[in-house]
Write a protein that holds these residues in place. Sequence first.
Motif, PDB file in Angstrom:
ATOM      1  N   PRO A 143       0.872  -1.197  -0.028  1.00 55.21           N
ATOM      2  CA  PRO A 143      -0.260  -0.197   0.034  1.00 55.21           C
ATOM      3  C   PRO A 143       0.867   1.356  -0.175  1.00 55.21           C
ATOM      4  O   PRO A 143       0.322   2.450  -0.190  1.00 55.21           O
ATOM      5  CB  PRO A 143      -0.923  -0.097   1.276  1.00 55.21           C
ATOM      6  N   SER A 144       2.033   1.206   0.060  1.00 53.07           N
ATOM      7  CA  SER A 144       3.032   2.379   0.090  1.00 53.07           C
ATOM      8  C   SER A 144       4.283   1.772  -0.484  1.00 53.07           C
ATOM      9  O   SER A 144       4.641   0.771  -0.536  1.00 53.07           O
ATOM     10  CB  SER A 144       3.014   2.912   1.736  1.00 53.07           C
ATOM     11  N   SER A 145       5.027   2.923  -0.843  1.00 44.78           N
ATOM     12  CA  SER A 145       6.328   2.663  -1.562  1.00 44.78           C
ATOM     13  C   SER A 145       7.394   1.995  -0.323  1.00 44.78           C
ATOM     14  O   SER A 145       8.049   0.968  -0.741  1.00 44.78           O
ATOM     15  CB  SER A 145       7.273   3.934  -2.072  1.00 44.78           C
ATOM     16  N   LEU A 146       7.166   2.409   0.746  1.00 45.19           N
ATOM     17  CA  LEU A 146       8.111   1.354   1.799  1.00 45.19           C
ATOM     18  C   LEU A 146       7.608   0.048   1.727  1.00 45.19           C
ATOM     19  O   LEU A 146       8.450  -1.212   2.018  1.00 45.19           O
ATOM     20  CB  LEU A 146       7.849   2.154   3.166  1.00 45.19           C
ATOM     21  N   HIS A 147       6.150  -0.198   1.852  1.00 41.78           N
ATOM     22  CA  HIS A 147       5.760  -1.798   1.775  1.00 41.78           C
ATOM     23  C   HIS A 147       6.287  -2.302   0.828  1.00 41.78           C
ATOM     24  O   HIS A 147       6.634  -3.472   0.587  1.00 41.78           O
ATOM     25  CB  HIS A 147       4.160  -1.716   2.106  1.00 41.78           C
ATOM     26  N   GLY A 166      -7.419   4.132   3.466  1.00 39.74           N
ATOM     27  CA  GLY A 166      -6.401   3.973   4.697  1.00 39.74           C
ATOM     28  C   GLY A 166      -5.090   4.584   4.576  1.00 39.74           C
ATOM     29  O   GLY A 166      -5.100   5.409   3.759  1.00 39.74           O
ATOM     30  N   LEU A 167      -4.393   4.300   5.804  1.00 40.12           N
ATOM     31  CA  LEU A 167      -3.085   5.103   5.853  1.00 40.12           C
ATOM     32  C   LEU A 167      -2.048   3.842   5.753  1.00 40.12           C
ATOM     33  O   LEU A 167      -2.088   2.943   6.582  1.00 40.12           O
ATOM     34  CB  LEU A 167      -3.095   5.867   7.128  1.00 40.12           C
ATOM     35  N   ALA A 168      -0.982   4.020   5.196  1.00 42.15           N
ATOM     36  CA  ALA A 168       0.065   2.994   5.069  1.00 42.15           C
ATOM     37  C   ALA A 168       1.427   3.847   5.158  1.00 42.15           C
ATOM     38  O   ALA A 168       1.429   4.865   4.404  1.00 42.15           O
ATOM     39  CB  ALA A 168      -0.024   2.142   4.008  1.00 42.15           C
ATOM     40  N   GLY A 169       2.269   3.114   5.576  1.00 42.42           N
ATOM     41  CA  GLY A 169       3.851   3.789   5.881  1.00 42.42           C
ATOM     42  C   GLY A 169       4.645   3.348   6.949  1.00 42.42           C
ATOM     43  O   GLY A 169       4.520   2.026   7.322  1.00 42.42           O
ATOM     44  N   ARG A 170       5.286   4.182   7.382  1.00 42.04           N
ATOM     45  CA  ARG A 170       5.898   3.984   8.628  1.00 42.04           C
ATOM     46  C   ARG A 170       5.796   4.934   9.670  1.00 42.04           C
ATOM     47  O   ARG A 170       5.439   6.022   9.563  1.00 42.04           O
ATOM     48  CB  ARG A 170       7.378   3.789   8.350  1.00 42.04           C
ATOM     49  N   LEU A 171       6.087   4.400  11.219  1.00 41.94           N
ATOM     50  CA  LEU A 171       6.131   5.126  12.147  1.00 41.94           C
ATOM     51  C   LEU A 171       7.516   5.130  12.752  1.00 41.94           C
ATOM     52  O   LEU A 171       7.926   3.755  12.915  1.00 41.94           O
ATOM     53  CB  LEU A 171       5.050   4.759  13.275  1.00 41.94           C
ATOM     54  N   VAL A 172       8.120   6.052  13.229  1.00 43.99           N
ATOM     55  CA  VAL A 172       9.666   6.197  13.684  1.00 43.99           C
ATOM     56  C   VAL A 172       9.453   6.421  15.276  1.00 43.99           C
ATOM     57  O   VAL A 172       8.804   7.274  15.439  1.00 43.99           O
ATOM     58  CB  VAL A 172      10.459   6.913  12.956  1.00 43.99           C
ATOM     59  N   THR A 173      10.172   5.633  16.004  1.00 47.21           N
ATOM     60  CA  THR A 173      10.160   5.813  17.192  1.00 47.21           C
ATOM     61  C   THR A 173      11.786   5.856  17.623  1.00 47.21           C
ATOM     62  O   THR A 173      12.683   5.729  16.913  1.00 47.21           O
ATOM     63  CB  THR A 173       9.673   4.695  18.215  1.00 47.21           C
ATOM     64  N   VAL A 205       3.244  -0.128   8.875  1.00 48.18           N
ATOM     65  CA  VAL A 205       1.889   0.153   9.234  1.00 48.18           C
ATOM     66  C   VAL A 205       0.784   0.249   8.309  1.00 48.18           C
ATOM     67  O   VAL A 205       1.269   0.866   7.274  1.00 48.18           O
ATOM     68  CB  VAL A 205       1.535   0.954  10.361  1.00 48.18           C
ATOM     69  N   SER A 206      -0.064  -0.412   8.344  1.00 49.57           N
ATOM     70  CA  SER A 206      -1.313  -0.414   7.195  1.00 49.57           C
ATOM     71  C   SER A 206      -2.591  -0.511   7.947  1.00 49.57           C
ATOM     72  O   SER A 206      -2.702  -1.482   8.567  1.00 49.57           O
ATOM     73  CB  SER A 206      -0.994  -1.364   6.163  1.00 49.57           C
ATOM     74  N   THR A 207      -3.295   0.359   7.660  1.00 52.35           N
ATOM     75  CA  THR A 207      -4.705   0.383   8.507  1.00 52.35           C
ATOM     76  C   THR A 207      -6.019  -0.090   7.468  1.00 52.35           C
ATOM     77  O   THR A 207      -5.654  -0.228   6.470  1.00 52.35           O
ATOM     78  CB  THR A 207      -5.116   1.743   8.919  1.00 52.35           C
ATOM     79  N   GLY A 208      -6.970  -0.229   8.043  1.00 54.75           N
ATOM     80  CA  GLY A 208      -8.218  -0.441   7.256  1.00 54.75           C
ATOM     81  C   GLY A 208      -8.586   0.752   6.771  1.00 54.75           C
ATOM     82  O   GLY A 208      -7.953   1.711   6.935  1.00 54.75           O
ATOM     83  N   PRO A 209      -9.860   0.715   6.323  1.00 54.28           N
ATOM     84  CA  PRO A 209     -10.390   2.003   5.662  1.00 54.28           C
ATOM     85  C   PRO A 209     -10.917   2.983   6.615  1.00 54.28           C
ATOM     86  O   PRO A 209     -11.664   2.758   7.833  1.00 54.28           O
ATOM     87  CB  PRO A 209     -11.925   1.547   4.871  1.00 54.28           C
ATOM     88  N   LEU A 210     -10.095   4.240   6.876  1.00 52.76           N
ATOM     89  CA  LEU A 210     -10.284   5.274   7.707  1.00 52.76           C
ATOM     90  C   LEU A 210     -10.878   6.420   7.337  1.00 52.76           C
ATOM     91  O   LEU A 210     -11.540   7.297   8.245  1.00 52.76           O
ATOM     92  CB  LEU A 210      -8.963   5.438   8.435  1.00 52.76           C
ATOM     93  N   VAL A 224      -3.047   0.844  16.092  1.00 53.43           N
ATOM     94  CA  VAL A 224      -2.849  -0.076  15.090  1.00 53.43           C
ATOM     95  C   VAL A 224      -1.423  -0.871  14.979  1.00 53.43           C
ATOM     96  O   VAL A 224      -1.270  -2.035  14.571  1.00 53.43           O
ATOM     97  CB  VAL A 224      -3.372   0.215  13.459  1.00 53.43           C
ATOM     98  N   ALA A 225      -0.472  -0.191  14.825  1.00 53.69           N
ATOM     99  CA  ALA A 225       0.808  -0.635  14.632  1.00 53.69           C
ATOM    100  C   ALA A 225       1.322  -1.280  16.038  1.00 53.69           C
ATOM    101  O   ALA A 225       2.590  -1.796  16.069  1.00 53.69           O
ATOM    102  CB  ALA A 225       1.813   0.349  14.432  1.00 53.69           C
ATOM    103  N   GLY A 226       0.498  -1.191  17.007  1.00 50.15           N
ATOM    104  CA  GLY A 226       1.167  -1.793  18.481  1.00 50.15           C
ATOM    105  C   GLY A 226       2.234  -0.897  19.154  1.00 50.15           C
ATOM    106  O   GLY A 226       2.762  -1.244  20.089  1.00 50.15           O
ATOM    107  N   LEU A 227       2.154   0.465  18.898  1.00 52.35           N
ATOM    108  CA  LEU A 227       2.931   1.476  19.524  1.00 52.35           C
ATOM    109  C   LEU A 227       2.178   2.171  20.416  1.00 52.35           C
ATOM    110  O   LEU A 227       1.123   2.383  20.358  1.00 52.35           O
ATOM    111  CB  LEU A 227       3.722   2.127  18.400  1.00 52.35           C
TER     112      LEU A 227
END
Length: 425
Positions: A25-29, A128-135, A142-147, A193-196
């Motif tokens: 769903p994203s270039s990262l994926h 939905g939203l897809a890509g990455r979260l940085v900590t 992460v990839s969500t369902g329809p939001l 959704v990403a478990g963070l």
Amino acid sequence: MDSYQPGAAMPAHIESLAAFVSASPSSLHAARHTADLLVASGFVEMDETAPLDPRPGGYVLVRDGSVLAWWIPENLGAPAFRIVGAHTDSPGFVLKPRPTSSFLGWQQAGMEVYGGPLLNSWLDREFGLAGRLVTATGSTLVSTGPLLRIPQVAPHLDRSVNEKLVLDRQQHLHPVFAAGRPGADLLAEVAIVAGLEPADVLGHDLCAFVTEPPARIGLDGELFASPRLDNLASVHAGLTALAGLADADAIAVLVCFDHEEVGSASATGASGPLLETVLGRLADALGWNVQESAAARARSVLVSADAGHAVHPNYPQLHDPDHRPLPNAGPLIKFNANQRYATDAVGEAIWRRACAAAGVPTQDFVSNNSVPCGSTIGPLSATRLGIRTVDVGIPLLSMHSARELCGVRDPGWLAQGIGAFYAGA
């Protein structure tokens, strides 16, 4: 072609492409999934900071939304590369740094337009939203369902909407994701959704993707509707060909860049140093001297694989009258005298020979002189590397739409043509 029945199985390559698009769903994926599929077929994933392995076999590395893979044959002939280039990104929308806003009781997401999407095609679609979260400890895909949904104005409120649709990018492309929840935090929901823990997220690279799955359509199921065919169809064709390569006399390379849709001027784009640097490091690892490395580039060929235009039956005047490609008639060879595509006669002959060896038909594409021509990574890579380049790709309708359309045979034919090119046909 087999007769289509609702719910019937897709042809094998199209089924694989549909699964690849859904997993990307994203270039990262897309970059990550490409690497995972190659590793599953026997490639070794490399750390870009580690020395490159000169031994025969397949290797792959990922940098953000770009992926680069290569296969060194047992019996390498004169130093040379056969390269296929594509891109992982698609036009759409990217989430702003502080995305959540409330207005008139609605909760909305702030998004930037990315590249040149067909804006009206995103109206009234769930995405939905897809890509990455940085900590502080790393990044998480992460990839969500329809939001989200961008609601169009009803004709009862604007009687001109069917005659003249004008979309202000700031005002009218502001999707809703909740109502009556002023305390909602969209980014926090994605983190969950990403478990963070939401408080742990220090940055994000998130884009929109339509959640409607790919589908085979048409009277006999001869057409394939899907998001992101431009250019995941080429990425998938390249990795399919590379994973199935049995023998060759040159090093086969697949490079899938990010950021093509916004000009390629980035560290992971075709105008950046990624491919040039890896080719140079690989030449050093193989012990090629300066003369051999220069000769290798002179012998090398790059196939730039990106989507092209099928003739549009409702807008025939926009096409060259003598070049009107159709779906299920083979991949395109793309020509432009002003070097918007990098094809020359020698590159053309190389691609035609490969397709003939694979039993794949080809079509020619050239723009109507009155219609501006798009471009690809081809001219950029040719300029940076000095390697002969030919531009090819499958014909599409609705390019840059939220859902594009191709023939079911063309993606598989593209993979077969690339496979023959890699093998040196």
